[in-house]
Design an enzyme around this catalytic site. Structure first.
Site, PDB file in Angstrom:
ATOM      1  N   SER A 180       0.805  -1.219   0.000  1.00 34.30           N
ATOM      2  CA  SER A 180       0.000   0.000   0.000  1.00 34.30           C
ATOM      3  C   SER A 180       0.838   1.268   0.000  1.00 34.30           C
ATOM      4  O   SER A 180       0.450   2.275  -0.603  1.00 34.30           O
ATOM      5  CB  SER A 180      -0.934  -0.005   1.211  1.00 34.30           C
ATOM      6  OG  SER A 180      -1.815  -1.101   1.166  1.00 34.30           O
TER       7      SER A 180
ATOM      8  N   HIS B 263       0.202   4.377   4.155  1.00 37.18           N
ATOM      9  CA  HIS B 263      -0.462   5.100   3.070  1.00 37.18           C
ATOM     10  C   HIS B 263       0.011   6.546   3.011  1.00 37.18           C
ATOM     11  O   HIS B 263       0.330   7.068   1.941  1.00 37.18           O
ATOM     12  CB  HIS B 263      -1.981   5.053   3.272  1.00 37.18           C
ATOM     13  CG  HIS B 263      -2.544   3.670   3.201  1.00 37.18           C
ATOM     14  ND1 HIS B 263      -3.903   3.419   3.151  1.00 37.18           N
ATOM     15  CD2 HIS B 263      -1.952   2.450   3.176  1.00 37.18           C
ATOM     16  CE1 HIS B 263      -4.119   2.115   3.090  1.00 37.18           C
ATOM     17  NE2 HIS B 263      -2.937   1.508   3.114  1.00 37.18           N
TER      18      HIS B 263
END
Length: 299
Positions: A204, A250
């Protein structure tokens, strides 16, 4: 038999010191013309007009007849990288690595404990290991490890959808640097902010780096930003509302992706490559410093 000094492509064809030189490609033809680059004698059939004098076919073919490198006129991407025949090659390789690691984990679930990101497992309950114990490789291996089908499916779909256009725009080497450094930035921020005994894994961080780079690319091309902003906003909502998601990865990847893409896209001139790779190096240095400081606080 005496020969005149040879140019960079070999010896010149002349019969003796008193005889007129002969064309290096046609030894039966005498000539008084020489290539202005390598100085080999050339006949009228071999002369190629240049800005100054004539050059031989080899110098022109090698690019030296123009004074530039043979790749000077090669088509380039927006970042100055040479265009590749397969603009998704690196994306395919990255996708394949992720899928192969996922299959390996499904085959042997104990493998995941050797790959995921962990700050430190405390003694005496477990053996002390993790990034704080010197296993820095976990910052990289965790970027390619997935356990759940939905997790790898979402990340690989995003990689394919975002990676292809970015690889084509950035070129292979710059795109790979963007992916890896963004992923490392996500791992580093997770390592710094999350409890050291909490494990995390997934691509991610790198994927959000591609999101950030896509936003910079769309802005640079003056395209409509609304679809990208909307998609990024939806993903960030999921990031901060769903449980079990390491939002730190993220955010770290997103920030790194924006910074690297900005350095890649907003440069030009002779120092373009220096600024581009300097930006990557600067982000990587921040990652290293963050990991070192966090490690020092844990040990």
């Amino acid at each position: 038999m005496d020969q005149a000094p040879g140019g960079p492509h070999g010896t010149q064809g002349s019969r003796d010191a008193q005889s007129p030189p002969t064309c290096y490609r046609h030894p039966d033809r005498e000539t008084g013309i020489r290539c202005t680059r390598c100085e080999r004698p050339i006949c009228p059939d071999c002369m190629i007009s240049a800005s100054v004098g004539f050059q031989c076919p080899e110098c022109v073919r090698d690019g030296s007849g123009t004074g530039h490198a043979p790749t000077a006129n090669q088509p380039r991407t927006l970042t100055g990288a040479p265009l590749a025949r397969d603009p998704r090659l690196v994306t395919k390789i990255l996708l394949a690595i992720n899928v192969l690691v996922f299959i390996a984990i499904q085959t042997n679930d104990r493998l995941v404990s050797d790959l995921f990101l962990i700050g430190a497992w405390p003694a005496p309950h477990f053996a002390v290991e993790g990034v704080a114990d010197g296993q820095w490789y976990r910052l990289v291996t965790s970027m390619f490890a997935h356990q759940e089908v939905w997790h790898i499916a979402f990340n690989m779909f995003s990689l394919w959808w975002l990676g292809g256009p970015l690889e084509e725009a950035f070129g292979r080497a710059r795109y790979l640097a963007l992916y890896l450094v963004s992923g490392l930035a996500g791992s580093a921020l997770t390592y710094v902010l999350v409890d050291p005994t909490s494990a995390s894994l997934g691509a991610s961080g790198a994927i959000y780096g591609l999101f950030g780079a896509t936003a910079v690319l769309v802005k640079r091309l003056n395209y409509d930003m609304r679809p990208v902003i909307a998609l990024l906003a939806i993903n960030l909502i999921f990031t901060f509302t769903m449980s079990g998601i390491a939002w730190q990865a993220h955010v770290g990847g997103l920030i790194a992706g924006v910074a690297i893409a900005y350095g890649m896209m907003h440069t030009g001139g002779k120092r373009r490559a220096l600024v581009q790779w300097g930006t990557c190096a600067a982000v990587f240095l921040v990652v290293v410093v963050a990991v070192v400081v966090r490690t020092a606080s844990l040990v």
